[in-house]
Scaffold this motif. Structure first.
Motif, PDB file in Angstrom:
ATOM      1  N   THR A 149      69.432  72.746  55.684  1.00  8.57           N
ATOM      2  CA  THR A 149      70.757  72.580  56.288  1.00  8.57           C
ATOM      3  C   THR A 149      70.706  71.480  57.346  1.00  8.57           C
ATOM      4  O   THR A 149      69.849  71.492  58.224  1.00  8.57           O
ATOM      5  N   ILE A 150      71.607  70.514  57.214  1.00  8.37           N
ATOM      6  CA  ILE A 150      71.800  69.511  58.267  1.00  8.37           C
ATOM      7  C   ILE A 150      73.089  69.844  58.996  1.00  8.37           C
ATOM      8  O   ILE A 150      74.163  69.876  58.391  1.00  8.37           O
ATOM      9  N   VAL A 151      72.971  70.132  60.272  1.00  3.51           N
ATOM     10  CA  VAL A 151      74.137  70.391  61.103  1.00  3.51           C
ATOM     11  C   VAL A 151      74.711  69.064  61.575  1.00  3.51           C
ATOM     12  O   VAL A 151      73.998  68.224  62.129  1.00  3.51           O
ATOM     13  N   VAL A 152      75.993  68.861  61.329  1.00  7.15           N
ATOM     14  CA  VAL A 152      76.728  67.724  61.881  1.00  7.15           C
ATOM     15  C   VAL A 152      77.642  68.302  62.958  1.00  7.15           C
ATOM     16  O   VAL A 152      78.505  69.126  62.654  1.00  7.15           O
ATOM     17  N   PRO A 153      77.486  67.899  64.206  1.00  2.00           N
ATOM     18  CA  PRO A 153      78.187  68.580  65.296  1.00  2.00           C
ATOM     19  C   PRO A 153      79.632  68.126  65.512  1.00  2.00           C
ATOM     20  O   PRO A 153      80.120  68.140  66.644  1.00  2.00           O
ATOM     21  N   TYR A 154      80.303  67.738  64.442  1.00  4.62           N
ATOM     22  CA  TYR A 154      81.704  67.327  64.492  1.00  4.62           C
ATOM     23  C   TYR A 154      82.384  67.774  63.213  1.00  4.62           C
ATOM     24  O   TYR A 154      81.730  68.041  62.196  1.00  4.62           O
ATOM     25  N   PRO A 155      83.711  67.815  63.196  1.00  3.28           N
ATOM     26  CA  PRO A 155      84.428  68.135  61.960  1.00  3.28           C
ATOM     27  C   PRO A 155      84.191  67.066  60.896  1.00  3.28           C
ATOM     28  O   PRO A 155      83.741  65.956  61.199  1.00  3.28           O
ATOM     29  N   PRO A 156      84.507  67.368  59.642  1.00  2.00           N
ATOM     30  CA  PRO A 156      84.339  66.374  58.571  1.00  2.00           C
ATOM     31  C   PRO A 156      85.199  65.136  58.796  1.00  2.00           C
ATOM     32  O   PRO A 156      86.267  65.201  59.402  1.00  2.00           O
ATOM     33  N   GLY A 157      84.685  63.995  58.327  1.00  2.00           N
ATOM     34  CA  GLY A 157      85.489  62.784  58.297  1.00  2.00           C
ATOM     35  C   GLY A 157      85.135  61.708  59.299  1.00  2.00           C
ATOM     36  O   GLY A 157      85.522  60.562  59.123  1.00  2.00           O
ATOM     37  N   GLY A 158      84.392  62.039  60.337  1.00  2.93           N
ATOM     38  CA  GLY A 158      84.050  61.046  61.345  1.00  2.93           C
ATOM     39  C   GLY A 158      82.787  60.279  60.997  1.00  2.93           C
ATOM     40  O   GLY A 158      82.154  60.491  59.954  1.00  2.93           O
ATOM     41  N   SER A 159      82.395  59.373  61.895  1.00  4.15           N
ATOM     42  CA  SER A 159      81.229  58.524  61.640  1.00  4.15           C
ATOM     43  C   SER A 159      79.935  59.331  61.587  1.00  4.15           C
ATOM     44  O   SER A 159      79.053  59.053  60.765  1.00  4.15           O
ATOM     45  N   THR A 160      79.802  60.357  62.443  1.00  3.99           N
ATOM     46  CA  THR A 160      78.587  61.175  62.418  1.00  3.99           C
ATOM     47  C   THR A 160      78.520  62.001  61.144  1.00  3.99           C
ATOM     48  O   THR A 160      77.447  62.185  60.559  1.00  3.99           O
ATOM     49  N   ASP A 161      79.660  62.497  60.701  1.00  3.32           N
ATOM     50  CA  ASP A 161      79.710  63.255  59.446  1.00  3.32           C
ATOM     51  C   ASP A 161      79.299  62.376  58.270  1.00  3.32           C
ATOM     52  O   ASP A 161      78.497  62.781  57.417  1.00  3.32           O
ATOM     53  N   LEU A 162      79.819  61.163  58.235  1.00  3.21           N
ATOM     54  CA  LEU A 162      79.456  60.233  57.163  1.00  3.21           C
ATOM     55  C   LEU A 162      77.957  59.949  57.198  1.00  3.21           C
ATOM     56  O   LEU A 162      77.289  59.942  56.150  1.00  3.21           O
ATOM     57  N   MET A 163      77.418  59.731  58.405  1.00  2.00           N
ATOM     58  CA  MET A 163      75.988  59.468  58.543  1.00  2.00           C
ATOM     59  C   MET A 163      75.174  60.656  58.048  1.00  2.00           C
ATOM     60  O   MET A 163      74.184  60.502  57.314  1.00  2.00           O
ATOM     61  N   GLY A 164      75.588  61.867  58.439  1.00  2.00           N
ATOM     62  CA  GLY A 164      74.860  63.058  58.033  1.00  2.00           C
ATOM     63  C   GLY A 164      74.841  63.244  56.528  1.00  2.00           C
ATOM     64  O   GLY A 164      73.817  63.615  55.939  1.00  2.00           O
ATOM     65  N   ARG A 165      75.962  62.981  55.871  1.00  2.00           N
ATOM     66  CA  ARG A 165      76.038  63.163  54.417  1.00  2.00           C
ATOM     67  C   ARG A 165      75.193  62.115  53.685  1.00  2.00           C
ATOM     68  O   ARG A 165      74.545  62.426  52.672  1.00  2.00           O
ATOM     69  N   MET A 166      75.193  60.893  54.197  1.00  2.00           N
ATOM     70  CA  MET A 166      74.380  59.854  53.552  1.00  2.00           C
ATOM     71  C   MET A 166      72.895  60.142  53.721  1.00  2.00           C
ATOM     72  O   MET A 166      72.106  59.998  52.779  1.00  2.00           O
ATOM     73  N   VAL A 167      72.502  60.580  54.913  1.00  2.00           N
ATOM     74  CA  VAL A 167      71.097  60.932  55.147  1.00  2.00           C
ATOM     75  C   VAL A 167      70.729  62.156  54.322  1.00  2.00           C
ATOM     76  O   VAL A 167      69.641  62.226  53.737  1.00  2.00           O
ATOM     77  N   GLY A 168      71.624  63.142  54.253  1.00  2.00           N
ATOM     78  CA  GLY A 168      71.346  64.351  53.490  1.00  2.00           C
ATOM     79  C   GLY A 168      71.086  64.066  52.029  1.00  2.00           C
ATOM     80  O   GLY A 168      70.170  64.648  51.419  1.00  2.00           O
ATOM     81  N   THR A 169      71.871  63.174  51.444  1.00  2.00           N
ATOM     82  CA  THR A 169      71.670  62.813  50.040  1.00  2.00           C
ATOM     83  C   THR A 169      70.294  62.194  49.829  1.00  2.00           C
ATOM     84  O   THR A 169      69.580  62.520  48.869  1.00  2.00           O
ATOM     85  N   GLU A 170      69.915  61.305  50.735  1.00  2.00           N
ATOM     86  CA  GLU A 170      68.618  60.631  50.606  1.00  2.00           C
ATOM     87  C   GLU A 170      67.460  61.613  50.776  1.00  2.00           C
ATOM     88  O   GLU A 170      66.472  61.568  50.027  1.00  2.00           O
ATOM     89  N   LEU A 171      67.560  62.510  51.752  1.00  2.00           N
ATOM     90  CA  LEU A 171      66.484  63.478  51.968  1.00  2.00           C
ATOM     91  C   LEU A 171      66.359  64.421  50.780  1.00  2.00           C
ATOM     92  O   LEU A 171      65.245  64.780  50.373  1.00  2.00           O
ATOM     93  N   SER A 172      67.491  64.826  50.228  1.00  2.00           N
ATOM     94  CA  SER A 172      67.459  65.714  49.059  1.00  2.00           C
ATOM     95  C   SER A 172      66.725  65.051  47.899  1.00  2.00           C
ATOM     96  O   SER A 172      65.887  65.678  47.234  1.00  2.00           O
ATOM     97  N   ASN A 173      67.012  63.781  47.662  1.00  2.00           N
ATOM     98  CA  ASN A 173      66.348  63.057  46.567  1.00  2.00           C
ATOM     99  C   ASN A 173      64.853  62.953  46.787  1.00  2.00           C
ATOM    100  O   ASN A 173      64.067  63.007  45.828  1.00  2.00           O
ATOM    101  N   ARG A 174      64.442  62.807  48.033  1.00  2.00           N
ATOM    102  CA  ARG A 174      63.022  62.579  48.321  1.00  2.00           C
ATOM    103  C   ARG A 174      62.221  63.869  48.509  1.00  2.00           C
ATOM    104  O   ARG A 174      61.011  63.878  48.286  1.00  2.00           O
ATOM    105  N   LEU A 175      62.889  64.938  48.935  1.00  2.00           N
ATOM    106  CA  LEU A 175      62.182  66.196  49.183  1.00  2.00           C
ATOM    107  C   LEU A 175      62.325  67.184  48.033  1.00  2.00           C
ATOM    108  O   LEU A 175      61.648  68.211  48.000  1.00  2.00           O
TER     109      LEU A 175
END
Length: 331
Positions: free
Chosen positions: A42-68
């Protein structure tokens, strides 16, 4: 030295045997434990969906999932300027299954400006920086200024007459504005907004003279001509927008260097084998040309994998502390 008595020798033997048995038990436990990761992360994004941190978290999450090789679930935990989500990760078990993709606000700034924040940087293990973005100082068309030199001249000649807006008290945008005031010896009033949308509305509607945006949030308004870009806030021009000067190119702002950065964090005391796996997955991500291209499309510059994250964050906190003290920022 007198020889040990038989009783003491026997006691020593029992202690050594006990220690070896404990070590063996730990080794067996590690050997029997499933290899990390063995379940979704689980990656916690400390903001509601749609903001810059949320976008960053989802992009990083996809990459980590592929690699782990495990699903990565994004959990949006908004509230208190990111502090609620960050606190959740700081309080989680350090087992690698609860991570934080956070920005400089909740990781480093919140603790400096509000006593309500109970966590500290020491409550996290920094896996690594992900990316950064400069901020951008903008002007409304009605202000009549076209560049940073005109901005400085206008505000200097009219102390206290003009205001600048940010997305809220104690945000990196607010701190950038106060750094400009300090370095340029400017007297302006800060107007905090509840997010960038109402800030943009007042700038576009000519109800506010100046504002500070994260570059990616400001670019649509800049490109449409609804606001005027006066300069970015990092020491050098952003490679994403080389046509927008850095404010540091002006002598009075030569020491201005502040932006927003994003990092992957885990709870403190993360076991080294887990840290090493996460660190390698993040490093591989940062070196991926496809990931870099996606980041650049958001206005972000990917962090160098060789950055010493702990030292970087410590230096950023020291910088923020000076601005907070200068502006007497407190919530």
């Amino acid at each position: 030295m007198r020889p040990l008595s038989i009783a003491r020798r026997q006691g020593l033997v029992r202690c050594v045997a006990g220690a070896l048995a404990c070590a063996a038990a730990v080794s067996v436990a590690w050997a029997q434990a499933p290899a990390y990761p063995s379940k979704p992360i689980t990656i916690v994004v400390p903001y509601p969906p749609g903001g810059s941190t949320d976008l960053m978290g989802r992009m990083v999450g996809t990459e980590l999932s592929n690699r782990l090789g495990q699903p990565v679930v994004i959990e949006n935990v908004g509230g208190a300027g990111g502090a609620i989500g960050a606190q959740k990760v700081a309080s989680a078990q350090p087992d690698g299954y609860t991570l934080l993709v956070g920005a400089s606000n909740e990781i480093a700034i919140n603790k400096l400006v509000t006593k309500k924040v109970k966590y500290d940087i020491k409550d996290f293990t920094a896996i690594g920086l992900v990316a950064s973005q400069p901020l951008v100082l903008v002007a409304s068309p009605a202000s009549g200024v076209k560049n940073a030199a005109e901005f400085t001249q206008l505000v200097t000649k009219n102390p206290g007459k003009f205001s600048y807006g940010s997305s809220g008290v104690g945000t990196s945008l607010h701190l950038a504005g106060e750094m400009l005031k300090d370095q340029g010896k400017l007297f302006m009033t800060h107007i905090p907004y509840r997010g960038v949308a109402p800030l943009a509305n007042d700038l576009v509607g000519n109800n506010l003279e100046f504002g500070v945006f994260v570059l990616s949030s400001g670019l649509p308004h800049i490109k449409s001509g609804k606001v005027i870009a006066l300069g970015t806030t990092e020491a050098k021009r952003s490679p994403i927008t080389p046509d927008i000067p850095a404010l540091a190119e002006l002598p009075q702002f030569k020491n201005v260097d502040i932006g927003v950065w994003f990092a992957l964090m885990a709870p403190a005391n993360l076991p080294k084998p887990i840290y090493d796996k996460l660190r390698k997955a993040l490093t591989d991500t940062l070196q991926s040309p496809d990931f870099r291209k996606k980041m650049e499309a958001t206005g972000s510059v990917v962090a160098s994998p060789t950055t010493d994250t702990d030292k970087y964050i410590a230096s950023e906190i020291a910088k923020y502390q000076k601005i907070v003290q200068f502006a007497k920022i407190e919530e």
